[in-house]
Design an enzyme around this catalytic site. Structure first.
Site, mmCIF file in Angstrom:
data_model
loop_
_atom_site.group_PDB
_atom_site.id
_atom_site.type_symbol
_atom_site.label_atom_id
_atom_site.label_comp_id
_atom_site.label_asym_id
_atom_site.label_seq_id
_atom_site.Cartn_x
_atom_site.Cartn_y
_atom_site.Cartn_z
ATOM 1 N N SER A 1 8.850 -1.995 9.615
ATOM 2 C CA SER A 1 9.082 -1.559 11.080
ATOM 3 C C SER A 1 9.342 -3.009 11.918
ATOM 4 O O SER A 1 8.932 -3.993 11.339
ATOM 5 C CB SER A 1 7.903 -0.879 11.686
ATOM 6 O OG SER A 1 7.638 0.279 10.914
HETATM 7 N N1 SAH Z 1 3.969 0.603 7.322
HETATM 8 C C1 SAH Z 1 5.040 0.194 6.506
HETATM 9 C C2 SAH Z 1 6.405 0.744 7.089
HETATM 10 C C3 SAH Z 1 6.563 1.988 6.213
HETATM 11 S S1 SAH Z 1 8.167 2.822 6.186
HETATM 12 C C4 SAH Z 1 5.245 -1.378 6.517
HETATM 13 O O1 SAH Z 1 4.777 -1.935 7.418
HETATM 14 O O2 SAH Z 1 6.200 -2.004 5.774
HETATM 15 C C5 SAH Z 1 7.156 4.397 5.846
HETATM 16 C C6 SAH Z 1 6.855 4.574 4.678
HETATM 17 O O3 SAH Z 1 5.963 5.902 4.706
HETATM 18 C C7 SAH Z 1 7.744 4.554 3.495
HETATM 19 O O4 SAH Z 1 7.206 3.562 2.546
HETATM 20 C C8 SAH Z 1 7.751 6.013 2.836
HETATM 21 O O5 SAH Z 1 7.801 6.068 1.553
HETATM 22 C C9 SAH Z 1 6.455 6.353 3.272
HETATM 23 N N2 SAH Z 1 6.098 7.953 3.300
HETATM 24 C C10 SAH Z 1 6.756 8.658 3.693
HETATM 25 N N3 SAH Z 1 6.061 9.953 3.725
HETATM 26 C C11 SAH Z 1 4.888 9.584 3.194
HETATM 27 C C12 SAH Z 1 3.662 10.506 2.676
HETATM 28 N N4 SAH Z 1 3.580 11.791 2.774
HETATM 29 N N5 SAH Z 1 2.703 9.904 2.040
HETATM 30 C C13 SAH Z 1 2.738 8.368 1.780
HETATM 31 N N6 SAH Z 1 3.701 7.441 2.289
HETATM 32 C C14 SAH Z 1 4.761 8.345 2.833
#
Ligand code: SAH
Length: 214
Positions: A62
């Site tokens: 993000s």
């Molecule tokens: N917090 C992260 C940004 C993540 S983008 C950072 O600092 O880089 C969102 C992430 O959520 C993605 O990697 C995606 O695979 C994950 N995601 C989506 N649905 C999910 C779920 N049900 N459980 C765990 N992870 C999930």
């Protein structure tokens, strides 16, 4: 990366402090955590820029400001245990790990979880536990949590997450359709559950049993 400290100081001043992030502990965490270590080699020169970046697998790290808003809204305290849903690169987990006692973070894509685990270990951030699984169910094994932050956009608030909050616990989660969400903070107190709206945002989809279908 040359002068990464300077890049972080500029990011904190121009993207965070100037837009109203006030909590000094939060600003200090952004000064400390080397964001360039959480992106792939070819994107390192953009690591401190004012937008999200690809981390592969259709996912993103993000925008720094969005990570800061969510962190400030969650208001983690030094003795607390925090759960993050959506590890991605591990950057948000790293920031949280500077601000609370223990971070649990869960990711559904195992390749991302492994990479994040390696990065966090290399940096010596040992108070973070990376798990693989569907975070829409929370992480019942280590519940309850003082705070839960969801870094993907949900169609609705998964009930399991509210249930896994301590009394006084906060849940920060983007809720809406696939193109635009409202950032919500849900607080659990002895009188029940209250909800605030913190503004518009745009995240990748939260996919799982209590989220979007794959
Ligand atoms: N917090 C992260 C940004 C993540 S983008 C950072 O600092 O880089 C969102 C992430 O959520 C993605 O990697 C995606 O695979 C994950 N995601 C989506 N649905 C999910 C779920 N049900 N459980 C765990 N992870 C999930």
């Amino acid at each position: 990366m040359k002068d990464s400290h300077l890049a972080r100081a500029t990011m904190v001043k121009e993207q965070l402090a100037s837009r109203g992030i006030r909590d000094q502990r939060v600003l200090d965490a952004f000064l400390e955590v080397p964001r360039h270590r959480f992106v792939e080699e070819y994107l390192k020169y953009k690591a401190y820029d004012d937008y999200p970046l690809s981390i592969g697998y259709g996912q993103t790290i993000s925008q720094p400001y969005m990570v800061a808003i969510m962190t400030e809204a969650l208001a983690p305290k030094p003795h607390e245990r925090i759960l993050e849903i959506g590890t991605g690169s591990g950057y948000q987990a790293a920031i949280l790990s500077r601000l609370c006692a223990t971070v649990y973070t869960i990711e559904r894509i195992s390749a991302l979880a492994s990479r994040a685990r390696r990065t966090l270990d290399d940096l010596g951030y040992f108070n973070i536990h990376v798990r693989i699984g569907d975070g829409t169910l929370g992480l019942p094994l280590d519940a309850p949590y003082d705070g839960i932050v969801v870094t993907a956009g949900a169609p609705h608030v998964p009930e399991a997450l509210v249930e896994q909050l301590c009394e006084g616990g906060r849940l920060v989660i983007p809720v809406g359709d696939q193109s635009l969400q409202d950032l919500k903070r849900i607080t659990r107190s002895p009188d029940g559950v209250s909800e605030e709206s913190l503004g518009g945002c745009r995240f990748v989809r939260l996919i799982g049993r209590n989220g979007w279908k794959d």
